[in-house]
Design a protein around this motif. Structure first.
Motif, PDB file in Angstrom:
ATOM      1  N   LEU A 276       0.835  -1.205   0.000  1.00  0.00           N
ATOM      2  CA  LEU A 276       0.000   0.000   0.000  1.00  0.00           C
ATOM      3  C   LEU A 276       0.866   1.250   0.000  1.00  0.00           C
ATOM      4  O   LEU A 276       0.703   2.142   0.823  1.00  0.00           O
ATOM      5  N   SER A 277       1.766   1.310  -0.958  1.00  0.00           N
ATOM      6  CA  SER A 277       2.612   2.499  -1.070  1.00  0.00           C
ATOM      7  C   SER A 277       2.480   3.156  -2.428  1.00  0.00           C
ATOM      8  O   SER A 277       3.084   4.183  -2.675  1.00  0.00           O
ATOM      9  N   GLY A 278       1.666   2.576  -3.315  1.00  0.00           N
ATOM     10  CA  GLY A 278       1.529   3.118  -4.655  1.00  0.00           C
ATOM     11  C   GLY A 278       0.205   3.818  -4.867  1.00  0.00           C
ATOM     12  O   GLY A 278      -0.400   4.365  -3.935  1.00  0.00           O
ATOM     13  N   SER A 279      -0.268   3.762  -6.107  1.00  0.00           N
ATOM     14  CA  SER A 279      -1.473   4.506  -6.470  1.00  0.00           C
ATOM     15  C   SER A 279      -2.721   3.994  -5.789  1.00  0.00           C
ATOM     16  O   SER A 279      -3.703   4.717  -5.649  1.00  0.00           O
ATOM     17  N   GLY A 280      -2.718   2.729  -5.358  1.00  0.00           N
ATOM     18  CA  GLY A 280      -3.903   2.178  -4.715  1.00  0.00           C
ATOM     19  C   GLY A 280      -4.052   2.549  -3.255  1.00  0.00           C
ATOM     20  O   GLY A 280      -5.074   2.229  -2.638  1.00  0.00           O
ATOM     21  N   ALA A 281      -3.053   3.228  -2.693  1.00  0.00           N
ATOM     22  CA  ALA A 281      -3.104   3.534  -1.263  1.00  0.00           C
ATOM     23  C   ALA A 281      -4.248   4.474  -0.921  1.00  0.00           C
ATOM     24  O   ALA A 281      -4.900   4.323   0.118  1.00  0.00           O
ATOM     25  N   TRP A 282      -4.498   5.468  -1.782  1.00  0.00           N
ATOM     26  CA  TRP A 282      -5.559   6.422  -1.498  1.00  0.00           C
ATOM     27  C   TRP A 282      -6.921   5.751  -1.544  1.00  0.00           C
ATOM     28  O   TRP A 282      -7.787   5.999  -0.697  1.00  0.00           O
ATOM     29  N   SER A 283      -7.129   4.859  -2.519  1.00  0.00           N
ATOM     30  CA  SER A 283      -8.400   4.124  -2.586  1.00  0.00           C
ATOM     31  C   SER A 283      -8.604   3.299  -1.320  1.00  0.00           C
ATOM     32  O   SER A 283      -9.706   3.265  -0.762  1.00  0.00           O
ATOM     33  N   GLN A 340     -15.319  10.180  -4.204  1.00  0.00           N
ATOM     34  CA  GLN A 340     -13.927  10.031  -4.648  1.00  0.00           C
ATOM     35  C   GLN A 340     -13.600   8.576  -4.919  1.00  0.00           C
ATOM     36  O   GLN A 340     -12.977   8.229  -5.935  1.00  0.00           O
ATOM     37  N   LEU A 341     -14.024   7.708  -3.995  1.00  0.00           N
ATOM     38  CA  LEU A 341     -13.759   6.280  -4.157  1.00  0.00           C
ATOM     39  C   LEU A 341     -14.471   5.734  -5.389  1.00  0.00           C
ATOM     40  O   LEU A 341     -13.914   4.921  -6.142  1.00  0.00           O
ATOM     41  N   GLY A 342     -15.698   6.197  -5.616  1.00  0.00           N
ATOM     42  CA  GLY A 342     -16.427   5.749  -6.791  1.00  0.00           C
ATOM     43  C   GLY A 342     -15.729   6.133  -8.081  1.00  0.00           C
ATOM     44  O   GLY A 342     -15.675   5.348  -9.039  1.00  0.00           O
ATOM     45  N   ALA A 343     -15.176   7.340  -8.131  1.00  0.00           N
ATOM     46  CA  ALA A 343     -14.454   7.787  -9.326  1.00  0.00           C
ATOM     47  C   ALA A 343     -13.222   6.920  -9.569  1.00  0.00           C
ATOM     48  O   ALA A 343     -12.921   6.547 -10.717  1.00  0.00           O
ATOM     49  N   LEU A 344     -12.503   6.578  -8.493  1.00  0.00           N
ATOM     50  CA  LEU A 344     -11.321   5.723  -8.639  1.00  0.00           C
ATOM     51  C   LEU A 344     -11.728   4.302  -9.031  1.00  0.00           C
ATOM     52  O   LEU A 344     -11.045   3.648  -9.828  1.00  0.00           O
ATOM     53  N   THR A 345     -12.837   3.842  -8.465  1.00  0.00           N
ATOM     54  CA  THR A 345     -13.325   2.504  -8.810  1.00  0.00           C
ATOM     55  C   THR A 345     -13.693   2.429 -10.285  1.00  0.00           C
ATOM     56  O   THR A 345     -13.403   1.439 -10.977  1.00  0.00           O
ATOM     57  N   LEU A 346     -14.345   3.487 -10.781  1.00  0.00           N
ATOM     58  CA  LEU A 346     -14.746   3.525 -12.186  1.00  0.00           C
ATOM     59  C   LEU A 346     -13.541   3.459 -13.121  1.00  0.00           C
ATOM     60  O   LEU A 346     -13.627   2.933 -14.230  1.00  0.00           O
ATOM     61  N   GLY A 348     -11.013   1.708 -12.588  1.00  0.00           N
ATOM     62  CA  GLY A 348     -10.426   0.378 -12.496  1.00  0.00           C
ATOM     63  C   GLY A 348      -9.624   0.108 -11.261  1.00  0.00           C
ATOM     64  O   GLY A 348      -9.007  -0.958 -11.135  1.00  0.00           O
ATOM     65  N   ASP A 349      -9.590   1.048 -10.308  1.00  0.00           N
ATOM     66  CA  ASP A 349      -8.822   0.863  -9.084  1.00  0.00           C
ATOM     67  C   ASP A 349      -9.663   0.061  -8.095  1.00  0.00           C
ATOM     68  O   ASP A 349     -10.222   0.595  -7.142  1.00  0.00           O
ATOM     69  N   ARG A 350      -9.753  -1.240  -8.343  1.00  0.00           N
ATOM     70  CA  ARG A 350     -10.554  -2.127  -7.500  1.00  0.00           C
ATOM     71  C   ARG A 350      -9.997  -3.545  -7.606  1.00  0.00           C
ATOM     72  O   ARG A 350      -9.258  -3.857  -8.533  1.00  0.00           O
ATOM     73  N   SER A 351     -10.410  -4.396  -6.691  1.00  0.00           N
ATOM     74  CA  SER A 351      -9.925  -5.774  -6.688  1.00  0.00           C
ATOM     75  C   SER A 351     -10.971  -6.760  -7.161  1.00  0.00           C
ATOM     76  O   SER A 351     -10.726  -7.955  -7.213  1.00  0.00           O
ATOM     77  N   TRP A 352     -12.146  -6.270  -7.515  1.00  0.00           N
ATOM     78  CA  TRP A 352     -13.238  -7.181  -7.902  1.00  0.00           C
ATOM     79  C   TRP A 352     -13.606  -7.001  -9.366  1.00  0.00           C
ATOM     80  O   TRP A 352     -13.268  -6.020  -9.990  1.00  0.00           O
TER      81      TRP A 352
END
Length: 352
Positions: A276-283, A340-346, A348-352
């Motif tokens: 959790l040190s890269g771009s996914g840390a904020w999500s 904000q999380l929804g925008a990142l999820t859209l 592709g920043d998600r695990s599902w």
């Protein structure tokens, strides 16, 4: 842990004593991302479970100590000071950092939401830096979206320095009454750069610190859950067995607390392993804070519905805890953070 928590109980309501404990802990407490993040979060949660305001005192001090360490900032007598972190912005207020010909920085302007400023020794504060004003703060690492000049940078500043004045707010809330948050004014105050422009927000530790706050919220929820369980057990001892509704709500509370505990432990492991040190840390920070905040509110609602008005009216510790925690979790931005999380999820920043 037991002696520490005993000391916290003795210091409840005594801010100087709590700050002294924070200073002592700051010398030995784990720092996020260094292999013992779970222990750090357990410490924060355990202290907050004793008293929410105590956790609210401890968390920013440990965060400031970690920030100074992450930046390798050379701040004289830092280990002997009680620290805060002041990064909020407010309408009509602006704190600016200017650099002189010798590369020294000075702060001018005002900063809102500065908790305990009049009782702290120093703070890590964020200020707007004029474009091209990187100077001795180090290389420019980027700018913060929405700023009008060269972005924001962090600075270490003594709150006892000439030119610092603290407003005493009219704190009418019952929650966190010992920790009022007012405005601090800076007039040509000398400051030590902590990282370059943009570094404060772009470092991995920014998200880790936000999750550390969620660990405090979790500790408050644990304490409320314990209040609930103890009340039901005490009633049963007097012959009043809990009905199915009370048992169902206690069962739901147990599910929530157990799930959060596991989630935070797994997240701490990911931080320490470098996951959790890269771009996914904020999500992930948004997920953690949103999940814990919603869970805290659910636990509070379940317990308040079952215990009714009595303990809120007559049990000082319970009433204080509920009021403190209700105000503390308002640091979460609710649906705005979910957006904000929804925008990142859209994206592709998600695990599902």
């Amino acid at each position: 842990m037991a002696p520490l928590l005993g000391s916290v109980r003795e210091a409840v309501g005594d801010v100087p004593a709590l700050l002294a404990l924070a200073r002592d802990l700051g010398r030995t407490a784990p720092r996020p991302g260094e292999g013992s993040t779970a222990r750090l979060w357990e410490l924060l949660a355990s202290v907050t479970a004793v008293d929410v305001a105590a956790g609210r005192v401890l968390e920013p001090h440990l965060d400031a100590v970690a920030i100074l360490s992450q930046a390798s900032a050379l701040v004289p007598d830092a280990a002997d000071a009680a620290w805060g972190v002041f990064a909020a912005e407010g309408p009509g207020m602006r704190l600016e950092a200017v650099v002189d010909g010798a590369g020294a920085y000075f702060l001018n302007g005002s900063k809102p939401w500065c908790s305990l400023a009049a009782q702290l020794d120093g703070a890590v504060v964020t200020a707007h830096v004029a474009r091209g004003g990187g100077g001795s703060a180090g290389p420019t690492a980027g700018t913060t979206p929405g700023t009008e000049s060269g972005g924001r940078a962090a600075f270490a500043v003594s709150l006892n320095a000439p030119g610092v004045s603290c407003d005493t707010p009219q704190w009418t809330s019952r929650g966190l009454r010992e920790i009022p948050s007012g405005t601090v004014h800076f007039d040509g105050v000398s400051a030590i750069p902590v990282g370059g422009t943009g570094w404060y927000f772009q470092r991995p530790g920014f998200t880790w610190g936000g999750m550390g706050v969620a660990a405090c919220w979790f500790g408050g929820a644990v304490a409320v859950a314990r209040d609930f369980s103890s009340a039901l057990a005490a009633a049963a001892d007097k012959g009043r067995e809990p009905d199915q509704i009370a048992l169902a709500h206690l069962g739901e509370t147990d599910r929530i607390i157990t799930s959060l505990s596991g989630y935070l432990a797994r997240t701490a492991e990911r931080i320490d392993s470098g996951g959790l040190s890269g771009s996914g840390a904020w999500s992930e920070a948004l997920r953690v804070r949103g999940t814990v905040s919603a869970a805290v509110e659910r636990v509070q609602a379940l317990v308040a519905q079952n215990l009714g008005p009595g303990p809120l009216a007559f049990n000082e510790a319970y009433g204080k805890r509920m009021a403190d925690l209700s105000l503390y979790i308002r640091q979460h931005h609710a649906m705005r953070d979910d957006a904000q999380l929804g925008a990142l999820t859209l994206k592709g920043d998600r695990s599902w």
